[in-house]
Write a protein that holds these residues in place. Structure first.
Motif, PDB file in Angstrom:
ATOM      1  N   VAL A 262      20.156  11.156  83.258  1.00 18.65           N
ATOM      2  CA  VAL A 262      19.341  12.134  82.528  1.00 18.65           C
ATOM      3  C   VAL A 262      18.349  12.803  83.467  1.00 18.65           C
ATOM      4  CG1 VAL A 262      17.633  12.407  80.689  1.00 18.65           C
ATOM      5  CG2 VAL A 262      19.597  10.905  80.349  1.00 18.65           C
ATOM      6  N   LEU A 263      18.149  14.094  83.253  1.00 20.69           N
ATOM      7  CA  LEU A 263      17.149  14.870  83.991  1.00 20.69           C
ATOM      8  C   LEU A 263      16.260  15.557  82.969  1.00 20.69           C
ATOM      9  CD1 LEU A 263      16.056  16.169  86.643  1.00 20.69           C
ATOM     10  CD2 LEU A 263      17.678  18.037  86.235  1.00 20.69           C
ATOM     11  N   TYR A 264      14.966  15.312  83.024  1.00 20.04           N
ATOM     12  CA  TYR A 264      14.037  15.970  82.130  1.00 20.04           C
ATOM     13  C   TYR A 264      13.421  17.173  82.824  1.00 20.04           C
ATOM     14  CZ  TYR A 264      14.073  12.647  78.293  1.00 20.04           C
ATOM     15  OH  TYR A 264      14.453  11.898  77.217  1.00 20.04           O
ATOM     16  N   GLY A 265      13.098  18.170  82.003  1.00 19.64           N
ATOM     17  CA  GLY A 265      12.463  19.370  82.519  1.00 19.64           C
ATOM     18  C   GLY A 265      10.980  19.349  82.237  1.00 19.64           C
TER      19      GLY A 265
ATOM     20  N   SER B 239      21.369  19.743  86.432  1.00 16.27           N
ATOM     21  CA  SER B 239      20.618  20.920  86.861  1.00 16.27           C
ATOM     22  C   SER B 239      19.683  21.377  85.759  1.00 16.27           C
ATOM     23  CB  SER B 239      21.569  22.065  87.237  1.00 16.27           C
ATOM     24  OG  SER B 239      20.832  23.249  87.500  1.00 16.27           O
ATOM     25  N   GLY B 240      18.536  21.888  86.148  1.00 15.54           N
ATOM     26  CA  GLY B 240      17.576  22.458  85.208  1.00 15.54           C
ATOM     27  C   GLY B 240      17.569  23.974  85.234  1.00 15.54           C
ATOM     28  N   LEU B 241      18.497  24.573  85.946  1.00 13.88           N
ATOM     29  CA  LEU B 241      18.541  26.028  86.071  1.00 13.88           C
ATOM     30  C   LEU B 241      19.533  26.606  85.077  1.00 13.88           C
ATOM     31  CD1 LEU B 241      18.607  26.340  89.956  1.00 13.88           C
ATOM     32  CD2 LEU B 241      16.633  26.491  88.431  1.00 13.88           C
ATOM     33  N   TRP B 242      19.085  27.522  84.240  1.00 11.46           N
ATOM     34  CA  TRP B 242      19.981  28.046  83.209  1.00 11.46           C
ATOM     35  C   TRP B 242      21.185  28.760  83.822  1.00 11.46           C
ATOM     36  CZ3 TRP B 242      21.085  33.162  83.137  1.00 11.46           C
ATOM     37  CH2 TRP B 242      20.173  34.041  83.748  1.00 11.46           C
TER      38      TRP B 242
ATOM     39  N   ALA C 239      26.666  23.832  78.957  1.00 15.77           N
ATOM     40  CA  ALA C 239      27.534  22.900  79.669  1.00 15.77           C
ATOM     41  C   ALA C 239      27.946  23.459  81.015  1.00 15.77           C
ATOM     42  CB  ALA C 239      28.788  22.604  78.844  1.00 15.77           C
ATOM     43  N   ARG C 240      28.145  22.561  81.948  1.00 13.87           N
ATOM     44  CA  ARG C 240      28.697  22.943  83.239  1.00 13.87           C
ATOM     45  C   ARG C 240      29.728  21.897  83.616  1.00 13.87           C
ATOM     46  NH1 ARG C 240      25.184  20.948  87.869  1.00 13.87           N
ATOM     47  NH2 ARG C 240      25.718  22.912  88.893  1.00 13.87           N
TER      48      ARG C 240
END
Length: 124
Positions: free
Chosen positions: A57-60, A105-108, A98-99
């Motif tokens: 998990v990556l939080y922004g 990644s946090g980049l849209w 989704a990617r």
């Protein structure tokens, strides 16, 4: 073909909870990472949190840490965003994305696939 659909938005009072769901009806996302973003009029899309198939998990933004939790169900091709202790400033359209990479990644702009968005309104 990736096809994302969010659900679970709505009107909730401050302090309340909602759980958003995002299902990929197009294919298995076992190799994906999935993220949640939100956007209000006139502002850039804000990264909230992302998860990959292995559960990393990556939080922004710090504003949701401790209140929002992401989880996934690989068997159901679904990712969830549990939102607790909601505040009026959480009001926004919430998007899942989704990617086809496990790296978070946090980049849209790193997410080529997006759902249609679901409105969350926090108001008394």
């Amino acid at each position: 073909q990736v096809q994302l659909a969010e659900s679970g938005g709505g009107l909730v009072q401050p302090g309340g909870s909602l759980r958003l769901s995002c299902t990929d009806s197009g294919r298995t996302f076992s190799t994906y990472s999935m993220g949640w973003f939100r956007q209000t009029p006139g502002k850039e899309r804000e990264f909230l949190v992302a998860i990959n198939w292995s559960g990393s998990v990556l939080y922004g933004t710090d504003s949701v840490k401790g209140r929002f939790t992401i989880s996934n169900d690989n068997a159901e091709n679904t990712v969830y965003l549990q939102m607790n202790s909601l505040k009026p400033e959480d009001t926004a359209v919430y998007y899942c994305a989704a990617r086809i990479r496990p790296a978070l990644s946090g980049l849209w702009r790193d997410y080529p696939y997006w759902g249609q968005g679901t409105q969350v309104t926090v108001s008394s």
